[in-house]
Design a protein around this motif. Sequence first.
Motif, PDB file in Angstrom:
ATOM      1  N   VAL A   1      42.825  58.791  73.368  1.00  0.00           N
ATOM      2  CA  VAL A   1      44.050  59.001  72.594  1.00  0.00           C
ATOM      3  C   VAL A   1      44.179  60.450  72.145  1.00  0.00           C
ATOM      4  CG1 VAL A   1      44.179  56.640  71.761  1.00  0.00           C
ATOM      5  CG2 VAL A   1      42.875  58.307  70.464  1.00  0.00           C
ATOM      6  N   GLY A   2      43.237  61.276  72.455  1.00  0.00           N
ATOM      7  CA  GLY A   2      43.275  62.674  72.039  1.00  0.00           C
ATOM      8  C   GLY A   2      42.751  63.543  73.163  1.00  0.00           C
ATOM      9  N   LYS A   3      41.861  64.455  72.837  1.00  0.00           N
ATOM     10  CA  LYS A   3      41.316  65.377  73.837  1.00  0.00           C
ATOM     11  C   LYS A   3      39.890  64.998  74.229  1.00  0.00           C
ATOM     12  CE  LYS A   3      44.122  69.224  72.270  1.00  0.00           C
ATOM     13  NZ  LYS A   3      44.161  70.592  71.785  1.00  0.00           N
TER      14      LYS A   3
END
Length: 82
Positions: free
Chosen positions: A77-79
């Motif tokens: 959901v992010g990096k």
Amino acid sequence: MLTKVQKWGNSQGLRFPKEILSRAHISIGDEVDIKIHHGEIVIKPVTRIRGKYNLKNLVSKIPNDYKSEEQNWGSPVGKEEW
């Protein structure tokens, strides 16, 4: 060094000089382990690498029949890099 066991409320206590505690690597508020060894009282600092938990105690509580398994935490959901 000599000291006396003294009454402390409903208990008995010993006072330790700052230098003794410093040499034993014990600070105010630290947990200590107290044992009787061959009729002598032995006081040791409880070593904690991180926080208040002891890894050996935690691992000893894992049931013998425990089997680890991979968990699916869903899509990134992010990096995150997988």
